[in-house]
Every structure is written in C-alpha cells, then in structure tokens.
Design a protein around this motif. Structure first.
Motif, mmCIF file in Angstrom:
data_model
loop_
_atom_site.group_PDB
_atom_site.id
_atom_site.type_symbol
_atom_site.label_atom_id
_atom_site.label_comp_id
_atom_site.label_asym_id
_atom_site.label_seq_id
_atom_site.Cartn_x
_atom_site.Cartn_y
_atom_site.Cartn_z
ATOM 1 N N PRO A 1 125.079 29.122 63.591
ATOM 2 C CA PRO A 1 126.142 29.980 63.040
ATOM 3 C C PRO A 1 125.819 30.562 61.667
ATOM 4 O O PRO A 1 126.179 31.701 61.380
ATOM 5 N N ALA A 2 125.122 29.796 60.827
ATOM 6 C CA ALA A 2 124.793 30.311 59.493
ATOM 7 C C ALA A 2 123.846 31.506 59.595
ATOM 8 O O ALA A 2 124.018 32.516 58.901
ATOM 9 N N VAL A 3 122.853 31.382 60.477
ATOM 10 C CA VAL A 3 121.925 32.499 60.685
ATOM 11 C C VAL A 3 122.669 33.673 61.305
ATOM 12 O O VAL A 3 122.445 34.835 60.944
ATOM 13 N N GLY A 4 123.564 33.369 62.245
ATOM 14 C CA GLY A 4 124.357 34.424 62.870
ATOM 15 C C GLY A 4 125.184 35.184 61.862
ATOM 16 O O GLY A 4 125.303 36.410 61.920
ATOM 17 N N SER A 5 125.743 34.452 60.895
ATOM 18 C CA SER A 5 126.527 35.104 59.846
ATOM 19 C C SER A 5 125.650 36.024 59.001
ATOM 20 O O SER A 5 126.067 37.130 58.622
#
Length: 329
Positions: free
Chosen positions: A30-34
C-alpha cells in the motif's frame, strides 16, 4: 493515434497489464501504491501534452468538401449518442459508475480512431479535419454533461476546478503546439513526421502509466464492489453494439459512399478515454470509481474497433471489386 497506432491486441493487453500491475502493487504494498498514485498528476500533464502535440491541424478544407458526413458525425456524436448513453448508463448500480461511463460515452475519439479509419480504407482527410472540431466541442460540453447527468454538485465541483483545469490544459497545449511550430520552422517534413509518429506511439504507454497509478492508489476502493465493475463491461459492450447498428442505419439512409461510411462508423465507435481521463482526474480528483470506469471502457473498445475494421475491410473488398470484362463472342 495516427500512423503509429500499435496493434489493437497489444494495446488492450498493455492496459490489462497496467490494471493488474497497479492492483497488485496497491494491494500488496500500500505504501508503494500510494507513492505511485501521487505521480498521476504529472503523468496527466504529460498525457495532455502529447495528445496536443500529435493533434492534426491540417486538412480543415475537407470540412467544406464533406459537409454531409461532417454534419452526420457531429450530430451522431453529440446528439444521438447522448440519447443512447443515458438509458444504458441507468443499468449501472451506482452514481459514480454511471458518471464515469457517461463521461466515457459522450466524448468522441480524437486520436486512434484515425488509425482504424485508415486501416478500414475510410476518409482519413476528413477524419483529420474533424479532430480539432470534436476535441473543442467535447471540452466545451464537459461541464454541460456534468450538470445534466450528474446534478449541480458535480457541476459545482467542475466550476471550482476551473482555474486548475485552465492551467492544466492551456499550459501543456501551448507548450505542445509551440514545439510543433518550432519543428515546422526548423525541421524537414520527413523529420517532423517521424518525431510526431514516435510521440504518437508513446501515447499508449503514457496512458498505461496513468492506469497503473490510478489502480495502485485506489485499488481498495475499486475492489470494494467488483460485481459493479462487471456491469460496466456489459454496458460498454451494449453501447458499442447499439451505436454500430445506428451508424449502419444512418449511413444507409444518407447513402454514404464507402469511405464516408467507414469514417462515420469509426468516429462514432471510438471514444476519447485518454482526454476524458485527464479532465476527470483533475475536475473530480476524489472520484477514483469514475476514473476506473473510464479506463475499463477501453478494454472493450479496442477489440470492438478491431472487429468492425475487419467487417468494413470485407465490405470494401466487395465494393471495390472490379467488374468482369465483357465477354466476346
């Protein structure tokens, strides 16, 4: 896209891959997706720039020579298709999906339809002349469609984003058109054509990058109702079937020649997902479902355009078949 249109099957696969990649990254990291979601804005600027850079501005005299097919194309795209789109979108289960699909339906393509028109043997000269006209009309009508089909709240959202939209579209358009002018003054026609063709071929990859960012940053919202997105694919399929037969009927009644018929079929079948995705991402930044619905429409569009290209080419072969020579006794 013009002469540099990648094969439709490859383009469809590219967009599917972008959806899967963005979804996986957003779900598993999720952090990379953000972070990927945060680069959508500059990618949209780049997309707008390359779309204007590849815009065909020549051939406007063809509008006068082909008044009938031009009038029919504009009439079908901006009068008939909204009447088709509205009841079909009513089949969708949520307001956001309905809005996204309507935005997708209501904007005629201003790029890759010309490549399909060329492959089908249609009138590409008039098609090129239609591009700036239809791009201008759809941008002017965008807030009108929001008001009519989404209510005052969406129209207000667009109004508040007006200055931002002006910056986002006038700036990249001005840069792109200035570059075209500089090229015209400094480069030969052959080199200019090669540069534009190369940029044209890059458009699907820019779109794919935008898709990755949208899905990576918003996959949780999108996955909250997978069944609803299946309805999007069904409604888009029905839209293309209906518009194809409407175009066939109009071409027959108007007695269009084959090249005009092929042009009308392509310009009323292809939709302007890239520009509408760019406009909507800026005008409605907190509506990932709307943007996702626009993206999903392209997954049906390219196979559909491929099929009707083959249908039209088969018809052209019959129309253009030379008559048998008279037999001598």
């Amino acid at each position: 896209m013009l002469t540099g249109l990648p094969r439709p099957a490859f383009t469809t696969l590219l967009f599917l891959t972008a959806i899967v990649l963005g979804s996986l990254v957003g779900s598993l990291a999720p952090a990379v997706g953000s972070e990927l979601g945060s680069v959508v804005d500059p990618l949209i600027l780049l997309l707008v720039g390359v779309l204007f850079f590849t815009l065909r501005l020549d051939g406007l005299s063809a509008l006068r020579r082909s008044r009938l097919v031009v009038a029919l194309a504009i009439g079908v795209n901006f009068v008939v298709i909204p009447l088709i789109a509205w009841p079909l979108s009513a089949l969708l289960p949520s307001d956001a999906l309905r809005l996204g699909v309507l935005i997708y339906f209501l904007a005629p393509c201003t790029d890759w339809f010309l490549g399909f028109t060329r492959m089908a043997g249609g009138d590409t000269t008039t098609g090129a002349a239609l591009i700036p006209v239809q791009m201008t009309l759809q941008l002017l009508l965008y807030p009108v469609w929001l008001f009519l089909f989404a209510g005052q709240s969406a129209a207000s959202s667009f109004g508040s984003a007006g200055p931002t939209l002006l910056t986002w579209f006038v700036a990249p358009a001005a840069i792109a058109l200035t570059l075209r002018l500089v090229m015209r003054l400094t480069l030969s026609a052959r080199v200019r054509a090669a540069v534009v063709s190369g940029v044209d071929r890059a458009v699907p990859f820019v779109i794919a990058a935008v898709i990755v960012g949208i899905f990576a940053g918003n996959i949780e919202t999108i996955l909250s109702d997978v069944g609803s997105f299946a309805w999007v694919l069904l409604v888009v399929f029905l839209f293309f079937v209906v518009t194809f037969f409407v175009g066939e009927a109009i071409s027959k009644v108007a007695r269009l020649r084959y090249r005009e018929h092929a042009l009308l079929t392509m310009t009323t079948s292809a939709r302007n997902a890239p520009l509408m995705l760019a406009v909507t991402t800026v005008a409605l930044p907190d509506q990932p479902i709307v943007a996702a619905a626009i993206v999903l429409g392209m997954l049906i569009e390219f196979p559909h355009l491929t099929v009707i290209t083959h249908l039209l080419r088969g018809r052209a072969a019959r129309v253009d078949q030379p008559p048998r020579p008279l037999e001598t006794v």
